[in-house]
Design a protein around this motif. Sequence first.
Motif, PDB file in Angstrom:
ATOM      1  N   LEU A 325       0.829  -1.210   0.000  1.00 41.31           N
ATOM      2  CA  LEU A 325       0.000   0.000   0.000  1.00 41.31           C
ATOM      3  C   LEU A 325       0.863   1.260   0.000  1.00 41.31           C
ATOM      4  O   LEU A 325       0.566   2.234  -0.709  1.00 41.31           O
ATOM      5  N   LEU A 326       1.936   1.252   0.785  1.00 40.62           N
ATOM      6  CA  LEU A 326       2.818   2.421   0.841  1.00 40.62           C
ATOM      7  C   LEU A 326       3.503   2.647  -0.500  1.00 40.62           C
ATOM      8  O   LEU A 326       3.716   3.790  -0.925  1.00 40.62           O
ATOM      9  N   SER A 327       3.851   1.557  -1.189  1.00 43.02           N
ATOM     10  CA  SER A 327       4.508   1.701  -2.492  1.00 43.02           C
ATOM     11  C   SER A 327       3.567   2.320  -3.517  1.00 43.02           C
ATOM     12  O   SER A 327       3.999   3.079  -4.398  1.00 43.02           O
ATOM     13  N   VAL A 328       2.268   2.009  -3.403  1.00 44.45           N
ATOM     14  CA  VAL A 328       1.290   2.639  -4.290  1.00 44.45           C
ATOM     15  C   VAL A 328       1.196   4.125  -3.977  1.00 44.45           C
ATOM     16  O   VAL A 328       1.192   4.974  -4.875  1.00 44.45           O
ATOM     17  N   GLU A 329       1.121   4.439  -2.684  1.00 42.88           N
ATOM     18  CA  GLU A 329       1.033   5.836  -2.256  1.00 42.88           C
ATOM     19  C   GLU A 329       2.247   6.632  -2.715  1.00 42.88           C
ATOM     20  O   GLU A 329       2.116   7.785  -3.149  1.00 42.88           O
ATOM     21  N   GLN A 330       3.439   6.030  -2.658  1.00 43.12           N
ATOM     22  CA  GLN A 330       4.683   6.731  -2.999  1.00 43.12           C
ATOM     23  C   GLN A 330       5.111   6.506  -4.445  1.00 43.12           C
ATOM     24  O   GLN A 330       6.143   7.027  -4.866  1.00 43.12           O
ATOM     25  N   ASP A 331       4.344   5.741  -5.194  1.00 42.52           N
ATOM     26  CA  ASP A 331       4.615   5.448  -6.606  1.00 42.52           C
ATOM     27  C   ASP A 331       6.039   4.921  -6.799  1.00 42.52           C
ATOM     28  O   ASP A 331       6.849   5.488  -7.523  1.00 42.52           O
ATOM     29  N   ARG A 332       6.338   3.813  -6.140  1.00 40.34           N
ATOM     30  CA  ARG A 332       7.628   3.131  -6.262  1.00 40.34           C
ATOM     31  C   ARG A 332       7.403   1.636  -6.154  1.00 40.34           C
ATOM     32  O   ARG A 332       6.300   1.177  -5.847  1.00 40.34           O
ATOM     33  N   GLN A 333       8.440   0.852  -6.407  1.00 41.61           N
ATOM     34  CA  GLN A 333       8.319  -0.587  -6.251  1.00 41.61           C
ATOM     35  C   GLN A 333       8.371  -0.960  -4.763  1.00 41.61           C
ATOM     36  O   GLN A 333       9.179  -0.413  -4.016  1.00 41.61           O
ATOM     37  N   PRO A 334       7.519  -1.887  -4.312  1.00 39.50           N
ATOM     38  CA  PRO A 334       7.596  -2.329  -2.920  1.00 39.50           C
ATOM     39  C   PRO A 334       8.866  -3.141  -2.674  1.00 39.50           C
ATOM     40  O   PRO A 334       9.427  -3.735  -3.600  1.00 39.50           O
ATOM     41  N   LEU A 335       9.343  -3.149  -1.429  1.00 34.96           N
ATOM     42  CA  LEU A 335      10.521  -3.948  -1.087  1.00 34.96           C
ATOM     43  C   LEU A 335      10.294  -5.413  -1.400  1.00 34.96           C
ATOM     44  O   LEU A 335      11.225  -6.136  -1.776  1.00 34.96           O
ATOM     45  N   ASN A 336       9.065  -5.891  -1.241  1.00 35.09           N
ATOM     46  CA  ASN A 336       8.724  -7.281  -1.509  1.00 35.09           C
ATOM     47  C   ASN A 336       8.137  -7.457  -2.908  1.00 35.09           C
ATOM     48  O   ASN A 336       7.241  -8.278  -3.130  1.00 35.09           O
ATOM     49  N   ASN A 337       8.660  -6.677  -3.876  1.00 37.23           N
ATOM     50  CA  ASN A 337       8.122  -6.758  -5.227  1.00 37.23           C
ATOM     51  C   ASN A 337       8.432  -8.102  -5.870  1.00 37.23           C
ATOM     52  O   ASN A 337       9.425  -8.765  -5.552  1.00 37.23           O
TER      53      ASN A 337
END
Length: 377
Positions: A325-337
């Motif tokens: 959810l945070l990666s969507v908010e920050q428009d980046r890849q999640p650590l667990n991508n």
Amino acid sequence: MAEKTPSKTDYALQSKAARTLAAPKLSYLPPRPKKYKPEIGLIGCGGISGAHLEAYQKAGFRVVALCDKSLEKAEARRKEFFPKARVTTRPAELLEDDSIQVLDITPHPADRVPLVRRALEAGKHVLSQKPFVLDLKTGEQLCDLADQRGLKLAVNQNGRWAPHMAYMREAVRSGLIGEVMSVHCGVHWNHTWVAGTPFEQIHDLIFYDFAIHWFDFLSSLIGDRSQRVMASRQFAVGQRIRVPMLAQAIIEFTGGQASLVFDAHAVHGSLDHTVVVGTQGMLTSSGPDLGRQTLTLHTAKGAATPLLEGKWFNDGFAGTMGELLLSVEQDRQPLNNARDNLRSLALCFAAISAANTGKAVTVGAVKKLPQRPKAQS
């Protein structure tokens, strides 16, 4: 130059007392988005879904729909965790609902992969259960699809937010111990509860279902540096479980080495320990289980022992979804991508292949989950 004469301390491997330091404050706890509060749907209300939903409930995530082939299972999960969620036996109801932006998809890989693909095609961000896929090519295709649609695809590698693993990862990312040169993990515990369950049908139960968390942990520390894997598996003396309960892997990576040892038939007592050695320091963690760990950071300045907060179960599950959810908010890849998780799977597949053949296997050479050796069928 005069030759140095070793002292008794040198021979005895005696360490000197280290100065006690305050532990660095690192962002290792499960992350939370600040503003992004999407509606979430979960497909697959089997055993592990309870851990997901309990973590989501505690974190305040908005689960609005539950889907399972068994309506009774979905209704039971709704009653236990999200009374206002609707339930269904049809995944299409969640896929076609534009108000649902995120899907947590938990079934086993054979059933899960088509659902992940359909979810991405429907424009949903996805958290996939682990292990992500049964072959790397399929995983790459799903990652490509997510990128093409501008969506986030993450994997539920919840061990990433086990407190000691998370702190170690963030310490490495922060450069506190320099470049990693070795990683050694030993897990000694009683896994005999699998007797009589479907888990007893998984020949590489330890490597594939359990150790995937440690392959992922190692990958999170060394990235794409892994080169070759040597591995073995064995039945423990006296065991009645139908699959090998002992497994170990040695990994060579650029400028370093790693070992992962799993004793799943330690029926009396338990121990979990981790050592990460870097060019400028060392991290050690040890405890009776994965929920109770004492971690120490060693550097030239001294030693620091942070007081770890939380537990793997269920903070780890809040971590995987919270990071997505945070990666969507920050428009980046999640650590667990998912794309990074393919490196973890490549390590796992190589280890299983090495155990099958008795030979070292190049990481990435084995594209699919190896089949059970005929002699061990």
